[in-house]
Design a protein around this motif. Structure first.
Motif, PDB file in Angstrom:
ATOM      1  N   PHE A   1     -43.547  -0.212  30.060  1.00 33.94           N
ATOM      2  CA  PHE A   1     -43.953   0.899  30.924  1.00 33.94           C
ATOM      3  C   PHE A   1     -43.123   0.934  32.201  1.00 33.94           C
ATOM      4  O   PHE A   1     -43.224   0.049  33.056  1.00 33.94           O
ATOM      5  N   LYS A   2     -42.338   1.986  32.289  1.00 30.43           N
ATOM      6  CA  LYS A   2     -41.442   2.151  33.431  1.00 30.43           C
ATOM      7  C   LYS A   2     -42.214   2.234  34.741  1.00 30.43           C
ATOM      8  O   LYS A   2     -41.758   1.743  35.782  1.00 30.43           O
TER       9      LYS A   2
ATOM     10  N   GLU B   1     -54.385   3.873  25.618  1.00 32.51           N
ATOM     11  CA  GLU B   1     -53.342   3.624  24.621  1.00 32.51           C
ATOM     12  C   GLU B   1     -52.588   4.919  24.323  1.00 32.51           C
ATOM     13  O   GLU B   1     -52.186   5.182  23.204  1.00 32.51           O
ATOM     14  N   TYR B   2     -52.402   5.744  25.349  1.00 28.38           N
ATOM     15  CA  TYR B   2     -51.839   7.066  25.113  1.00 28.38           C
ATOM     16  C   TYR B   2     -50.400   7.197  25.594  1.00 28.38           C
ATOM     17  O   TYR B   2     -49.753   8.194  25.304  1.00 28.38           O
ATOM     18  N   VAL B   3     -49.905   6.247  26.337  1.00 26.14           N
ATOM     19  CA  VAL B   3     -48.579   6.404  26.927  1.00 26.14           C
ATOM     20  C   VAL B   3     -47.563   5.662  26.073  1.00 26.14           C
ATOM     21  O   VAL B   3     -47.578   4.443  26.006  1.00 26.14           O
ATOM     22  N   LEU B   4     -46.706   6.399  25.401  1.00 23.32           N
ATOM     23  CA  LEU B   4     -45.654   5.771  24.618  1.00 23.32           C
ATOM     24  C   LEU B   4     -44.551   5.338  25.568  1.00 23.32           C
ATOM     25  O   LEU B   4     -44.099   6.107  26.405  1.00 23.32           O
ATOM     26  N   ALA B   5     -44.100   4.121  25.417  1.00 27.66           N
ATOM     27  CA  ALA B   5     -43.179   3.550  26.388  1.00 27.66           C
ATOM     28  C   ALA B   5     -41.764   4.068  26.207  1.00 27.66           C
ATOM     29  O   ALA B   5     -41.399   4.609  25.174  1.00 27.66           O
ATOM     30  N   ASP B   6     -40.973   3.883  27.244  1.00 29.19           N
ATOM     31  CA  ASP B   6     -39.563   4.257  27.195  1.00 29.19           C
ATOM     32  C   ASP B   6     -38.704   3.005  27.114  1.00 29.19           C
ATOM     33  O   ASP B   6     -37.610   2.940  27.628  1.00 29.19           O
ATOM     34  N   SER B   7     -39.232   1.973  26.461  1.00 25.76           N
ATOM     35  CA  SER B   7     -38.552   0.679  26.469  1.00 25.76           C
ATOM     36  C   SER B   7     -37.222   0.707  25.732  1.00 25.76           C
ATOM     37  O   SER B   7     -36.364  -0.141  25.950  1.00 25.76           O
ATOM     38  N   LEU B   8     -37.017   1.685  24.846  1.00 27.35           N
ATOM     39  CA  LEU B   8     -35.768   1.725  24.095  1.00 27.35           C
ATOM     40  C   LEU B   8     -34.586   2.035  25.002  1.00 27.35           C
ATOM     41  O   LEU B   8     -33.466   1.615  24.736  1.00 27.35           O
ATOM     42  N   THR B   9     -34.835   2.742  26.085  1.00 22.43           N
ATOM     43  CA  THR B   9     -33.750   3.111  26.981  1.00 22.43           C
ATOM     44  C   THR B   9     -33.795   2.364  28.308  1.00 22.43           C
ATOM     45  O   THR B   9     -32.802   2.317  29.022  1.00 22.43           O
TER      46      THR B   9
END
Length: 328
Positions: free
Chosen positions: A167-168, A63-71
């Protein structure tokens, strides 16, 4: 007398220093560190034909990877165009397969760039491991997924949509193949909306999956207990979905070393073309859940010496990994 006392004091001081140093190193090994998105910023740089030094990663946390879903978000649910009346049967007509039910956005490109494709398989319960796998493996990932019944297929559809939205690395690198059992074949795909999978916290893939699994029907749970999981079928489906010249076949909860795809490329370029099919054995270790993921061989040896890492299944069934020369 004075010299003897001095030597004794120095000996005591040396023992205390070594003890404190040992305690410090052990605490550091057990320290989980900062579970931030420090790694995410660097992972795209590792996609290259030229092997690079391993990136220093933070601790192992699912649970450590913050997603880049906003972009880079996607507003499409997976399986939306899937026709359950089609697919292909296995030779005994016990399972129906849908090859490339979901295609990674860069899967074809990565398959040409890397000589090794990671092939893996999973049921719904363990698919969260793909978050960490995809952040360590820069090449193409071919994944076969099993679902039984309408309810499990629906939950799988939501969760895979969530993973691709958040998750890209999964959206770009992972292609999914779907396997359905004849005895509990889904009859239809339930419509899902963007809000069904964007409402979940992108920083908590494992917790999100646990919440979804609670919605699975009691009948499906009972069926899954009584019926065998077609592990080898799924392994073959994932393997055949690979387009690269070599396949690295694993279970989904086995996490590859950082930059392992690049290191394998470098290793294979040094090998003479074999005159017959050749298998290379990759050593696999179990880690204490409290420790950082080892960044290199030195870290792994230190963990092993502390009893915090050991050969996979060494205590459960030692003969499982007898093909591996762990001493070497």
């Amino acid at each position: 007398m004075f010299q003897a006392c001095r030597l004794w004091n120095l000996s005591i001081a040396s023992v205390l220093a070594l003890t404190l140093s040992n305690v410090f190193l052990t605490v550091r090994l057990l320290h989980n560190g900062d579970c931030s998105n420090q790694y995410s910023a660097n992972v795209e740089d590792s996609v290259s034909l030229v092997p690079r030094a391993p990136i220093l990663t933070p601790a192992t946390c699912l649970e450590y990877v913050l997603a880049d879903s906003l972009t880079n978000n996607t507003d499409k649910a997976v399986f939306s165009g899937l026709d359950l009346r089609l697919g292909r049967w296995d030779s005994r007509r016990l399972y129906k397969f849908f090859d490339f039910a979901v295609i990674g956005e860069k899967y074809p490109e990565l398959s040409e760039r890397f000589s090794v494709c990671l092939a893996t398989q999973s049921s719904l319960e363990k698919i969260y491991s793909l978050v960490q796998v995809s952040h360590h493996w820069s090449g193409p990932i071919s994944t076969a997924i099993f679902a039984a019944g309408n309810d499990e297929l629906y939950l799988l559809q939501i969760y895979l949509s969530y993973l691709r939205n958040c998750f890209k690395t999964i959206r770009e690198r992972v292609s999914f193949h779907l396997a359905l059992p004849k005895d509990r074949a889904p009859t239809h795909l339930k419509s899902i909306h963007v809000g069904d999978f964007t409402k979940f916290d992108c920083a908590k893939p494992e917790a999100t999956l646990n919440d979804l699994i609670k919605l699975r029907k009691v009948d499906t749970n009972k069926w899954r207990i009584k019926n065998p999981y077609p592990q080898n079928h799924l392994r073959n489906v994932a393997r055949k979905g690979c387009q690269s010249t070599h396949v690295f076949l694993t279970d989904v909860d086995i996490i590859p070393s950082v930059n392992f795809a690049e290191h394998l490329d470098k290793f294979l370029r040094k090998q003479r073309p074999p005159h017959h099919p050749t298998a290379y054995v990759v050593p696999t270790y179990e880690l204490d859940e409290r420790v950082r993921f080892p960044r290199n061989k030195t870290d792994l040896i230190r963990l092993a010496n502390k009893g915090l890492a050991r050969p996979f299944h060494h205590k459960v069934f030692i003969y499982n990994q007898f093909a591996t020369n762990f001493s070497r």
